[in-house]
Every structure is written in C-alpha cells, then in structure tokens.
Design an enzyme around this catalytic site. Sequence first.
Site, PDB file in Angstrom:
ATOM      1  N   CYS A   7       0.907  -1.258   0.021  1.00 42.96           N
ATOM      2  CA  CYS A   7      -0.059  -0.064   0.037  1.00 42.96           C
ATOM      3  C   CYS A   7       1.008   1.239   0.016  1.00 42.96           C
ATOM      4  CB  CYS A   7      -0.954   0.049   1.232  1.00 42.96           C
ATOM      5  SG  CYS A   7      -0.103   0.377   2.768  1.00 42.96           S
ATOM      6  N   CYS A  79      -4.812  -1.081  -0.623  1.00 41.53           N
ATOM      7  CA  CYS A  79      -5.182   0.235  -0.676  1.00 41.53           C
ATOM      8  C   CYS A  79      -6.688   0.318  -0.757  1.00 41.53           C
ATOM      9  CB  CYS A  79      -4.782   1.098  -1.536  1.00 41.53           C
ATOM     10  SG  CYS A  79      -2.878   1.143  -1.618  1.00 41.53           S
ATOM     11  N   CYS A  87      -3.559   3.639  -5.318  1.00 40.66           N
ATOM     12  CA  CYS A  87      -2.661   2.454  -5.072  1.00 40.66           C
ATOM     13  C   CYS A  87      -1.391   2.635  -5.675  1.00 40.66           C
ATOM     14  CB  CYS A  87      -3.321   1.107  -5.328  1.00 40.66           C
ATOM     15  SG  CYS A  87      -4.072   0.282  -3.783  1.00 40.66           S
TER      16      CYS A  87
END
Length: 156
Positions: A7, A79, A87
């Site tokens: 992430c 994400c 992301c």
Amino acid sequence: MNILFLCTGNSCRSVLSEATFNHLAPADMRAISAGSQPAGQLHPRAVALLHRKGISTEGYFSKSWNDLPLTPDVVITVCGSAAGETCPAYLGPVLRAHWGVDDPGHVVGSDEEIEAAFELTYQIIRARIEAFLALPPMTDKAAFKRELDRIGTLGA
C-alpha cells in the site's frame, strides 16, 4: 512462495496483512509488506490489535518497496477507495491482485468507533488470507489470478 502486501504508507493494512499471513501460513509461504511512500512507523492501533490477537509484531517496520529483501511471487495491493487513495503499481513480473480495504487509520470518531474500524479491517484481511491459504495448489496462473481476484471481494 513469497507474498508482498503493498500500500502507500505501510503502517496499517499492509502490516496487518503481513503479520496475519505469517502467523497463519505454512513454513513454505512468507509474506512481507511495503509501501510506495512509507510512513516510517507502524500505526500504534494496528500493533495493539495484532498483540490482542496473539500475533507477534517483532521485526515488523514501515519500509519502502525499494528495499525488499526478496522478490515476490504475488503482489497484493490493499489500498482502499476512500479519500481518493491511489494504490501503488508494482511493475515487476509477478502475479498481481487487489484486495482493497479502507484505511482504519483515517477513521475519525470515538475510541470505540476507531477500534471497531480496526477490528473490521482485521476481520476482512484475516478472512481473505484464510481463503487464500485454503486454495488447492494451482499450476494454472490464470485460474490462480481469478481466485485471488475473487478473494479480494470477500467482506467488501
């Protein structure tokens, strides 16, 4: 098999994923987490939650995807879509899947509401990891990718 949970900040969801995966996975599978813009520290509520679940956080830290000690076989982005979160895109030659979950670290409210958001995030991540680990061995990459994509919708 090496799994990278990726992430942006690598302080909460990806670390929850890494620690939970490593806690549940057999010895021949290993997870690591990283971020494209690491926060530099783990979210204290994520660490506290993992400890409450009996999951060790020893050796875990917020790190950059530029400093990985291994080459992943699978990259799973975690994400979410809240607040226009973007992301990172891992460009290496790996199998990719997206298991988006909103960041509980951005929840505003009472301690109970924030803790509930962290617990929900953990439950979604854990259910997805358990589904991943329950998959039969697969040699067909396209079928494996379809299963990873399906798992990414669990709990959403």
